[in-house]
Write an enzyme that holds these catalytic residues in place. Structure first.
Site, short mmCIF file in Angstrom:
data_model
loop_
_atom_site.label_atom_id
_atom_site.label_comp_id
_atom_site.label_asym_id
_atom_site.label_seq_id
_atom_site.Cartn_x
_atom_site.Cartn_y
_atom_site.Cartn_z
N GLY C 148 2.88 -2.81 -1.03
CA GLY C 148 4.18 -2.26 -0.69
C GLY C 148 5.26 -3.31 -0.75
O GLY C 148 4.99 -4.51 -0.64
N CYS C 149 6.51 -2.86 -0.95
CA CYS C 149 7.61 -3.81 -1.15
C CYS C 149 7.89 -4.62 0.11
O CYS C 149 7.99 -5.84 0.06
CB CYS C 149 8.86 -3.06 -1.62
SG CYS C 149 9.32 -1.64 -0.60
N TYR C 150 8.04 -3.92 1.25
CA TYR C 150 8.24 -4.67 2.49
C TYR C 150 7.08 -5.62 2.73
O TYR C 150 7.25 -6.75 3.19
CB TYR C 150 8.28 -3.70 3.69
CG TYR C 150 9.55 -2.94 3.90
CD1 TYR C 150 10.76 -3.58 4.13
CD2 TYR C 150 9.54 -1.54 3.92
CE1 TYR C 150 11.93 -2.86 4.37
CE2 TYR C 150 10.69 -0.81 4.17
CZ TYR C 150 11.89 -1.47 4.40
OH TYR C 150 13.04 -0.75 4.63
N VAL C 151 5.87 -5.13 2.41
CA VAL C 151 4.66 -5.90 2.70
C VAL C 151 4.69 -7.25 2.01
O VAL C 151 4.40 -8.28 2.61
CB VAL C 151 3.42 -5.08 2.28
CG1 VAL C 151 2.15 -5.88 2.55
CG2 VAL C 151 3.40 -3.74 3.00
N MET C 152 5.06 -7.25 0.75
CA MET C 152 5.10 -8.53 0.03
C MET C 152 6.09 -9.49 0.66
O MET C 152 5.83 -10.68 0.78
CB MET C 152 5.44 -8.28 -1.43
CG MET C 152 4.25 -7.73 -2.20
SD MET C 152 4.49 -7.87 -3.98
CE MET C 152 4.80 -6.15 -4.39
#
Lengths: 336, 336, 336, 336
Positions: C148-152
């Protein structure tokens, strides 16, 4: 206190009207008509909570007449013309912020709005709510048609010049509006990631404000009106290019505006900007004469929701009811 | 690999050029000239770190010639004309993204840029870098003057029509640019809280792109060019209003663009938008013929930094060095 | 050339993928699957016209296998898990940019995505596409789950520190994303006049990226993740507040990133900004140790569509197919 | 009519104050002090033309005392402390919108503002202008220190809860402000093309509003305050994460606000947004209790220039002079 109702309360024009009424010293919101009847205005529009305190209700001319001295219509074209006759029969004064009573010519109405006019008998009576030009009529009418937002940004600078404009050239109006001008209906083009950082033109040659501008210029000037929308919320900037007659003395033409409370004539070489009128009832404008080309270029600015709609509507109400014309409207521009 | 230097590396045009070189398969940045010499490009421009790896240095034509096959100039008017002669003597090919060699007429240059031209002997040799029109000359020159950003947005749609435009009416160009077009110098008007949610016009009648447009239209058409700036970073939308001769067949005129890699002719009734060209080398345009008024209105869009400056500069370089003309440029628009 | 298909071509992640493929030297788009089958990609997405040249088609695993070496899935949760098994049977390598194969724990999947997992047998095989941590596995897999984008934006700075974080305090992550993270579906909150000049938080305590972050931190750290959305299009800024153990040497932990092509460790006292990563595959971060409070605060930035989705997906593809890992991705940030 | 002067008239706080006075029924602007003395306010601030009618003058306490009942200070830290003593000697009531009299602890002042306090004898007398908490004192003082903008967004939701917050965990405040909070001074980071589409954090661990928040929470709670700035003009969103004691009954704590005219307690599961408070004197807030983590997260919103500065200052003036507390302030949020 003037008791005020609004029909179409939760559209952007309706919201702006309610916001102004929150601070108006001599008028108060007493009724709000909307499809979502039954909810408190503050529930549907959290921004207005604790400043407006009515419950949304459905349209009933008799009920409205009991609660309201004036009713503002904030509706898309074609609805107000059916609601206004019963309201007037019930004795309410009506200020229509929509387009139904702006055009005196019903065939132009049909051409640009795509429908027949169903209350044409009222067109003569309806006063065009361009306050600086129709003050006396406004003081004596019970039906006002508030001009279109783009239209005001064009008419304020252009109308005093009309006798000095060459008829051989079209007047070119390229105007840009913030997205609030398109209202609250969802559409792909107005989805934030699409509209942000974007500019586009629309309705070239067919925008409904074209015949309204031409009507109020006396029908003698051909206007090429091209509207645009840009990545911001409020405000119109209109750039008007025309060929003046040699005799035209621009500054002299604008002397008539010296005492207008909400027109700020900036003068030659000075240009209006959206930032100075945002959140206010002002229309600013200035101009440049290009001697090389022989063209006069005027740049004007107005807040499409405030000065261009709800503020002018309140100004008309103030005149209709004999209040101080600037009551509730004496803000400067919100800059920043 | 073509070895590339850039003079004026940290201005917005220079940055965009370096960004494109990061992905270019046949060209690499080997030198960057800037006042802040001694610092690594990635220190001064964190966005470009790990994609460009040179240290900023001061201008030295001989040193540059050792390291570079081509040098791009990304400077304000009046500086490149002094630096280019020694560079050319040293054997470097020069692509000037600034204005010094765009106008063939030195008195127009003086009038619009406020200075004498100090390298007028090079004006004949400089090829105007409008790739679709000057490919052969570009392939055989060592000095290119990349057109102005507004200019390209106007010339691409207008130049094919020039024989079909009435000379009795001016061509009205109202264009709006994102703020990056004004460069990185600080100014009150571009301070975020002032420019955000604002639109303004500027340089009415005196913008330096006016004579450049008129020059490339063959000097026969009078252009009234009014630039605006809006609250977004990148992209120009130009709205062009003109009176066509009856004989004009617009679509036929644009057939010449069928194989252009970076021109997208949208057709009649379709209008360009900034969102579709942002971050790309494309210029899009479409048009509307308003039969009521007799006017033709064209709307075009270009990214002022990419297609309008650095991208066209790289396209010219590709042609000059016999590379694939689209190398490093084959992005679609960044939407969203 | 690696032949690439994309399923979910016209969502924002799909568009960004196609845009990157336009410049990729060793991969080309050969198939695009979307509901609007039959239209050319350039008709549906004008920004990509002349850079991608396929017609949208409906899903058919066998047909895709003939045309594609790799297929990217750009879909909402719950769809890819049904399409991937037939694709793999047909011999295609799959890179899933959606969430279906990120969580190894199917009960967490059910809790956060509200549905049962229908392809749980593939979860062991799916490689979590966080390139710096799973390069070897990526080189040998045929199924990748892009994070996920936030995750990265959280894992890149946080994972190297995990042994030095106090377990007694939660890790507080307040992150803000541009609106493109919400995709192209229309919603009142993302209507331009509503979202412009607005900031809001959402999904407090229930955002589906929470268990993904906790999983990849080894399940030992409690994360309080609060996402926000702000009035801009692209980019995530994550502010991470944690209580470090005394023994933690932050800079030393990040030495492992020295050779990562797309991680830029800014160092102590330096803070990431969205502007430097926009339009690029980079994740930037820096930190401050507040001695007064004993807290470490890290600020990281990533472009949610590029580095946070499509760019990382292409990086994974490059590794899977033995290409240069940076092919098609070596842009600097688009600033401005 | 209360006659009002403003010192620091053309800063953003001063402008907002003058804008509010334009509509205030019982107060009028009678003097404006600024370095650009001699010019009309409408010349320097075109947005306010025709709503304010004074000429900028230089500071003279005696002259001001003749013209003003109250003087507002809208200055950077360290200036007001020298101007206020002579003003008070001259008999003027002072409302300081700057920071000089907010912190009761002079060593904290020195630490965070980098200077000695030169009017420490007035600190006891200065009333902290957080109207809901200090109404009685405000009614009887002649010196008010209006709280910081971030501070109000945090104190309104947090102060009623203070006895129910665990002391073992820090309170984490991640707040984001529009750019107007940084004032009108030019800086690279606030140049439109740099700040647009950007988000950044700043002053981690050292922001001067930290000790002010801690002071007004009774000095018992450790606050980790991390401010950010985002790409919009007005409004603060504060996200507050804390560990509550089990005994805390959040809703009950907020019952004290039931009759506050400008606080809107949204309730559990409802989150404040900037759009609903913009252009108004309101502070909105709501909260979520995350049972999984044991944390309480509160989200509050305020307009940094209106409710967060000039509006609260006018509210304090209204109380000081016995006016209706809401006079001039009864707007709803400007949405859109």
């Amino acid at each position: 206190m003037i008791r005020v109702g609004v029909i179409g309360a939760i559209g952007y024009a309706g919201r702006e009207l309610i916001r102004i009424l929150g601070i108006h010293p001599q008028a108060e919101l007493t009724a709000a008509i909307e499809l979502e009847a039954g909810k408190h205005v503050g529930e549907v529009m959290p921004a207005l909570n604790k400043t407006a305190d009515v419950v949304l209700e459905t349209f009933d001319a008799q009920q409205l007449a009991k609660k309201c001295d004036a009713v503002f219509m904030a509706l898309h074209g074609g609805i107000a013309m059916d609601l206004i006759p019963p309201l007037r029969e019930a004795g309410v004064k009506v200020i229509d912020m929509g387009p139904d009573f702006r055009l005196k010519n019903t065939s132009a109405f049909k051409q640009y709005y795509g429908m027949d006019h169903r209350a044409a008998d009222l067109l003569d009576e309806a006063v065009y709510g361009l306050a600086p030009y129709y003050r006396d009529a406004l003081a004596n009418t019970s039906l006002v048609a508030v001009p279109g937002c783009y239209v005001m940004s064009v008419l304020f600078p252009l109308r005093p010049l009309v006798d000095g404009i060459s008829r051989e050239f079209p007047v070119i109006v390229d105007a840009i509006s913030g997205v609030s001008g398109a209202g609250r209906s969802l559409h792909e083009i107005f989805h934030f990631p699409e509209m942000n950082e974007n500019v586009r033109a629309y309705k070239l040659g067919i925008h409904q404000h074209t015949p309204e501008i031409e009507q109020e210029l006396g029908g003698e000037v051909m206007v090429q009106f091209t509207p645009h929308v840009g990545p911001y919320t409020r405000g119109i900037l209109s750039t008007i290019t025309l060929r003046p007659l040699e005799s035209l003395d621009v500054a002299a033409c604008y002397e008539r505006y010296a005492n207008e409370p909400f027109l700020r004539v900036l003068g030659e070489g000075k240009l209006a900007e959206v930032r100075y009128v945002r959140g206010s009832n002002f229309c600013d404008f200035g101009w440049v004469m290009d001697k090389r080309t022989g063209n006069l270029i005027i740049v004007s600015a107005i807040d499409n929701l405030f000065g261009g709609t709800a503020g002018m509507a309140v100004q008309c109400m103030n005149i209709m009811f004999g209040l101080d014309e600037t009551a509730g409207l004496s803000f400067g521009g919100m800059a920043p």
